[in-house]
Scaffold this motif. Structure first.
Motif, PDB file in Angstrom:
ATOM      1  N   PHE A  51       0.729  -1.351   0.007  1.00  0.00           N
ATOM      2  CA  PHE A  51       0.000  -0.011  -0.026  1.00  0.00           C
ATOM      3  C   PHE A  51       0.864   1.270  -0.104  1.00  0.00           C
ATOM      4  O   PHE A  51       0.189   2.600   0.325  1.00  0.00           O
ATOM      5  CB  PHE A  51      -0.715   0.008   1.209  1.00  0.00           C
ATOM      6  N   HIS A  74      -4.268   5.265  -2.041  1.00  0.00           N
ATOM      7  CA  HIS A  74      -5.804   4.965  -2.230  1.00  0.00           C
ATOM      8  C   HIS A  74      -6.201   4.409  -3.317  1.00  0.00           C
ATOM      9  O   HIS A  74      -7.170   4.042  -3.555  1.00  0.00           O
ATOM     10  CB  HIS A  74      -6.402   6.286  -1.748  1.00  0.00           C
ATOM     11  N   SER A  77      -6.374  -0.500  -3.417  1.00  0.00           N
ATOM     12  CA  SER A  77      -7.730  -1.020  -3.100  1.00  0.00           C
ATOM     13  C   SER A  77      -8.319  -1.211  -4.203  1.00  0.00           C
ATOM     14  O   SER A  77      -9.018  -2.419  -4.709  1.00  0.00           O
ATOM     15  CB  SER A  77      -8.456  -0.769  -1.761  1.00  0.00           C
ATOM     16  N   MET A  94     -18.952   4.326  14.339  1.00  0.00           N
ATOM     17  CA  MET A  94     -19.967   4.173  13.206  1.00  0.00           C
ATOM     18  C   MET A  94     -20.830   2.689  13.604  1.00  0.00           C
ATOM     19  O   MET A  94     -19.977   1.929  14.273  1.00  0.00           O
ATOM     20  CB  MET A  94     -19.481   4.117  12.283  1.00  0.00           C
ATOM     21  N   MET A 102     -18.926   1.242   4.051  1.00  0.00           N
ATOM     22  CA  MET A 102     -17.669   2.032   3.725  1.00  0.00           C
ATOM     23  C   MET A 102     -16.613   0.928   2.941  1.00  0.00           C
ATOM     24  O   MET A 102     -15.867   1.392   2.188  1.00  0.00           O
ATOM     25  CB  MET A 102     -16.836   2.502   5.182  1.00  0.00           C
ATOM     26  N   PHE A 106     -16.067   1.507  -3.234  1.00  0.00           N
ATOM     27  CA  PHE A 106     -15.765   1.645  -4.784  1.00  0.00           C
ATOM     28  C   PHE A 106     -16.080   0.278  -5.576  1.00  0.00           C
ATOM     29  O   PHE A 106     -15.662   0.067  -6.672  1.00  0.00           O
ATOM     30  CB  PHE A 106     -14.175   1.748  -4.932  1.00  0.00           C
TER      31      PHE A 106
ATOM     32  N   ALA B 302     -17.567   9.300   4.458  1.00  0.00           N
ATOM     33  CA  ALA B 302     -16.395   9.321   4.760  1.00  0.00           C
ATOM     34  C   ALA B 302     -15.619  10.206   5.494  1.00  0.00           C
ATOM     35  O   ALA B 302     -14.549   9.769   6.100  1.00  0.00           O
ATOM     36  CB  ALA B 302     -15.732   9.613   3.347  1.00  0.00           C
ATOM     37  N   ALA B 305     -15.546   8.396   8.733  1.00  0.00           N
ATOM     38  CA  ALA B 305     -14.638   7.404   8.649  1.00  0.00           C
ATOM     39  C   ALA B 305     -13.247   7.779   8.853  1.00  0.00           C
ATOM     40  O   ALA B 305     -12.438   7.223   9.649  1.00  0.00           O
ATOM     41  CB  ALA B 305     -14.658   6.495   7.375  1.00  0.00           C
ATOM     42  N   VAL B 311      -6.058   5.319   8.565  1.00  0.00           N
ATOM     43  CA  VAL B 311      -5.118   4.202   7.908  1.00  0.00           C
ATOM     44  C   VAL B 311      -6.355   3.235   7.207  1.00  0.00           C
ATOM     45  O   VAL B 311      -6.115   2.799   5.994  1.00  0.00           O
ATOM     46  CB  VAL B 311      -4.213   3.436   8.970  1.00  0.00           C
ATOM     47  N   ALA B 312      -7.302   2.762   7.835  1.00  0.00           N
ATOM     48  CA  ALA B 312      -8.240   1.978   7.527  1.00  0.00           C
ATOM     49  C   ALA B 312      -8.851   2.678   6.257  1.00  0.00           C
ATOM     50  O   ALA B 312      -9.058   1.829   5.114  1.00  0.00           O
ATOM     51  CB  ALA B 312      -9.310   1.662   8.427  1.00  0.00           C
ATOM     52  N   CYS B 313      -9.274   3.883   6.006  1.00  0.00           N
ATOM     53  CA  CYS B 313      -9.611   4.462   5.124  1.00  0.00           C
ATOM     54  C   CYS B 313      -8.639   4.389   3.792  1.00  0.00           C
ATOM     55  O   CYS B 313      -9.368   4.250   2.744  1.00  0.00           O
ATOM     56  CB  CYS B 313      -9.908   6.137   5.396  1.00  0.00           C
ATOM     57  N   LYS B 314      -7.781   4.749   3.897  1.00  0.00           N
ATOM     58  CA  LYS B 314      -6.835   4.609   2.800  1.00  0.00           C
ATOM     59  C   LYS B 314      -6.600   3.206   2.144  1.00  0.00           C
ATOM     60  O   LYS B 314      -6.630   2.960   1.141  1.00  0.00           O
ATOM     61  CB  LYS B 314      -5.324   4.723   3.038  1.00  0.00           C
ATOM     62  N   ALA B 315      -6.603   2.148   3.110  1.00  0.00           N
ATOM     63  CA  ALA B 315      -6.449   0.800   2.799  1.00  0.00           C
ATOM     64  C   ALA B 315      -7.802   0.345   2.154  1.00  0.00           C
ATOM     65  O   ALA B 315      -7.711  -0.514   1.067  1.00  0.00           O
ATOM     66  CB  ALA B 315      -6.481  -0.024   3.883  1.00  0.00           C
ATOM     67  N   LEU B 316      -8.811   1.140   2.220  1.00  0.00           N
ATOM     68  CA  LEU B 316     -10.261   0.916   1.625  1.00  0.00           C
ATOM     69  C   LEU B 316     -10.403   1.811   0.556  1.00  0.00           C
ATOM     70  O   LEU B 316     -11.197   1.650  -0.511  1.00  0.00           O
ATOM     71  CB  LEU B 316     -11.360   1.071   2.649  1.00  0.00           C
ATOM     72  N   GLY B 317      -9.386   2.178   0.086  1.00  0.00           N
ATOM     73  CA  GLY B 317      -9.223   3.085  -1.088  1.00  0.00           C
ATOM     74  C   GLY B 317      -9.760   4.702  -1.203  1.00  0.00           C
ATOM     75  O   GLY B 317      -9.949   5.230  -2.207  1.00  0.00           O
ATOM     76  N   MET B 318     -10.098   5.066  -0.044  1.00  0.00           N
ATOM     77  CA  MET B 318     -10.488   6.450   0.091  1.00  0.00           C
ATOM     78  C   MET B 318      -9.484   7.343  -0.206  1.00  0.00           C
ATOM     79  O   MET B 318      -8.202   7.065   0.733  1.00  0.00           O
ATOM     80  CB  MET B 318     -11.141   6.764   1.123  1.00  0.00           C
ATOM     81  N   ASN B 319      -9.553   8.476  -0.761  1.00  0.00           N
ATOM     82  CA  ASN B 319      -8.639   9.645  -0.777  1.00  0.00           C
ATOM     83  C   ASN B 319      -8.620  10.455   0.351  1.00  0.00           C
ATOM     84  O   ASN B 319      -9.394  11.552   0.299  1.00  0.00           O
ATOM     85  CB  ASN B 319      -8.677  10.318  -2.223  1.00  0.00           C
TER      86      ASN B 319
END
Ligand SMILES: Nc1ncnc2c1ncn2[C@@H]1O[C@H](COP(=O)(O)OP(=O)(O)O)[C@@H](O)[C@H]1O
Ligand SMILES: [Mg+2]
Lengths: 243, 442
Positions: A51, A74, A77, A94, A102, A106, B302, B305, B311-319
């Motif tokens: 990553f 980003h 994934s 949450m 979440m 994508f 988001a 989140a 870190v979790a957000c980035k791993a899930l593909g979020m910018n």
């Protein structure tokens, strides 16, 4: 067999700390590959270089034939790789449902309902607790949620960083059962990092042993389970604890 | 292989807790003893015109013992309250249960806000104060996006309020722009300022972010103070035109048509006060609607989140960069709108209105209200505007009372007045289970 993930000569640094020292590793499509090693060996680092956190300082990482060594974090994934990070890192305040949502950010929204059903079928506890704050779940339930969240992105490769860490024995069994089921029933390719070598090697097709940032041993799960080095270093104490 | 013990809340260490409480109580008793010697142990008695110092050690002893016991019992009670709360948290089956009464409370408040100027017509003070409350509500809702939802601690929020106010102040006095035309321009401008601030602070978290945003707020204020040619310096901008009612000014009848002459009303200064009230009410409601909608969109979820785990957000593909910048921009824009309104209402602005204590008040509203809660912001604004007003009788003790009230509220409700968080996604019915190996493969 096609190669899904390939590390060739990967180095990684944290400032002056040389955490990975030329790692070669590959994961074939449909395989469960496990990476075992002591605390601080560099297992999490190996996963996170995928990553770009940290970025590999030398060497290459290929995913399905494409060089992804320097792809921004980003975007990884979205290539079809999902990570269940060490320590789960769920969104504590949450709800369970929001966490799962979440994970599907994508993915094609058309699949959302079906995927959600699939998760609820695989992890019935998540359905019961769907409107509960995720932080109030037990450790094992949180791990299920972290796995469910990763799967909601419909990955082709699932990375699990110490999913059994800190769980009660009952949950550890369940986690490994799910890993096997994902692979056998759904053909999911899995890279599994574990300190729990005993369980990990039994579920995995192949394994790598990481020591001080270097791969020191590799082989099939059975070979490694039988290997005297592995037995001495990683199994003696855990066999009685978990066997 | 040994794995670290799970990090869990285990209320099993009874003995050390007792010891700690006893130690704490001894400390309190010692302080009481020191303070008590002059205050209780010694007292003066008038003996035929001569003051004599007498001792009353038994009283002192009783006082010290009372303090010891009192402190011990208090700690014990507090710990138990905490423990029970933690237990309840873990056991409650549906923690994110719905709170329909909150929705009703919100509706009732809205109804009250709509009829307030009619109910209190003739009482200009009430309508004026209510307008101030609404400005803070709007600022609170704006900052709530940044602090409450995205979790970015911003101590310089007043800067955006200032940018909005000066945008209207300068555009109207120099170029004759009207209130309504300025709104979108000011919104766009403050949003850009939000991004400008957000960009360099993206990597910062918590205290570091707070300090940089604090500096940003001060920079804007200092520019306004010192760049006299541009902003009027400490004297500020004066004679800012007031908003008109679709072109009809609120002024005593002259040759041109005014609000009162058009509607054949007797001129009253109250018309403008009431009109301004409804303008800010409308702006605040739009803000509320806008933020509530955003919260349910991917970008809003988001934000939360990112607040929970980057870190979790980035791993899930979020910018994460864009998500944070959008929070900064939208929060800033809402603050800018409030600023435009403020300038139009006051007719006069100067850097003095945009000092750090304003940022602190707005932040206090968000925290006190319950981070992320829209309704909480309303209550907190009412409280923070009314408390100092009500406290006027206490003159110099006003701020003391104000501070004490805030501390009490935070002790009583650490999560804020309304700590409840409304989930953004809900499923109506329980979905029917499907066998595990039947679903389509990703
Ligand atoms: N963020 C970081 N900064 C500096 N050093 C780190 C960081 N993360 C890990 N390390 C170091 O890198 C080495 C490998 O760590 P890690 O990959 O977490 O090991 P493992 O997951 O096998 O326990 C350790 O020596 C650790 O101290
Ligand atoms: Mg690790």
């Amino acid at each position: 067999m096609t190669t899904m993930l390939e590390y060739s000569g990967v180095h990684a640094h944290y400032g002056a700390i040389h955490a990975l020292r030329g790692v070669d590793l590959n994961v074939q499509k449909g395989e469960i590959v496990t990476l075992i090693g002591a605390n601080g060996a560099g297992k999490s680092t190996l996963m996170m270089t995928l990553f770009g956190k940290p970025t590999a300082s030398a060497g290459k990482i290929h995913f399905q034939g494409q060089d992804i060594t320097r792809v921004p974090t980003h975007r990884i994934s979205r290539q079809g790789i999902a990570l269940v990070p060490e320590g789960r890192r769920i969104f504590a305040r949450m709800t369970v449902l929001e966490n799962l949502q979440m994970g599907s950010t994508f993915a094609d929204p058309a699949h959302f309902d079906a995927d959600l059903q699939r998760m609820f079928a695989m992890f019935p506890i998540l359905e019961q607790r769907r409107e509960q704050r995720a932080g109030t779940l037990s450790g094992g339930e949180q791990q299920m949620l972290a796995i469910g969240r990763a799967l909601m992105g419909r990955p082709q490769l699932l990375l699990l960083d110490e999913p059994s860490l800190g769980l009660a024995p009952l949950y550890i069994k369940q986690v490994f059962k799910i890993i096997r089921e994902l692979n056998e029933a759904h053909g999911m390719t899995i890279l599994l990092v574990e300190q729990n070598a005993h369980h990990a090697l039994r579920v995995a097709h192949r394994g790598y042993v990481l020591q001080h940032g270097e791969i020191v041993l590799t082989g099939t799960g059975e070979q490694l389970l039988a290997s005297p080095e592995v037995r001495a270093a990683y199994l003696e104490s855990s066999a009685e604890a978990h066997g | 292989m040994t794995t670290p013990a799970p990090i869990q809340f285990t209320p099993t260490h009874q003995m050390p807790a007792m010891l700690a409480r006893a130690k704490d109580a001894v400390g309190v008793a010692l302080v009481s003893l020191l303070l008590g010697i002059p205050m209780i142990g010694l007292h003066t008695v008038d003996q035929g015109g001569v003051l004599a110092v007498m001792t009353r050690w038994p009283w002192l002893l009783a006082f010290v013992v009372a303090m010891f016991v009192g402190r011990f019992v208090m700690q014990f009670a507090l710990d138990h309250v905490k423990l029970n709360k933690a237990k309840r948290e873990r056991k409650r089956p549906e923690v994110a249960a719905r709170r329909p009464w909150l929705t009703w409370l919100g509706r009732a408040l809205l109804g009250f806000a709509v009829v307030l100027p009619i109910a209190f017509s003739g009482n200009r003070y009430v309508v004026d104060t209510a307008t101030t409350v609404l400005i803070y509500v709007m600022l609170g809702w704006g900052l709530n996006v940044v602090v409450g939802l995205a979790g970015l601690l911003d101590l310089g929020y007043v800067a955006f309020y200032a940018v909005g106010a000066y945008t209207y102040g300068l555009l109207s006095t120099h170029f004759g722009w009207g209130f309504w035309e300025t709104l979108p321009v000011a919104g766009a401008l403050t949003a850009s300022f939000g991004i400008l601030l957000g960009w360099p602070t993206l990597r910062l978290r918590g205290d570091y972010l707070a300090i940089v945003t604090l500096g940003f707020g001060e920079i804007i204020r200092l520019i306004l103070v010192n760049w006299t040619d541009f902003s009027g310096g400490p004297n500020g901008v004066t004679s800012i035109p007031r908003p008109t009612f679709f072109g009809l000014p609120f002024s005593p009848s002259t040759d041109e048509t005014t609000f009162s002459s058009f509607f054949h009303l007797d001129y009253s200064a109250d018309h403008r006060v009431i009109f301004l009230y409804y303008v800010i009410l409308a702006l605040a409601l739009l803000t509320n609607l806008f933020v509530s909608r955003l919260r349910k969109l991917p970008v809003g979820i988001a934000w939360e989140a990112v607040r929970e785990d980057e870190v979790a957000c980035k791993a899930l593909g979020m910018n994460v960069t864009n998500i944070k910048l959008s929070a900064f921009a939208i929060g800033a824009m809402l603050g800018g709108f409030a600023g435009v309104f403020f300038a139009a209402r006051q007719g006069f602005i100067s850097p003095e209105s945009f000092v750090f204590s304003e940022s602190a008040t707005i932040l206090a509203i968000v925290v006190l209200g319950g981070m992320g809660s829209q309704l909480g912001v309303v209550f907190a604004s009412v409280l923070l505007v009314l408390l100092p007003e009500l406290g006027r009788d206490f003159s110099e003790y006003r701020m003391l009372l104000f501070g004490a009230a805030m501390i009490l509220i935070m002790v009583w409700r650490p999560g804020g007045l309304i700590a409840h968080r409304e989930p953004t996604v809900k499923l109506g019915r329980a979905p029917s289970p499907v066998p595990a190996n039947q679903g389509a493969q990703a």
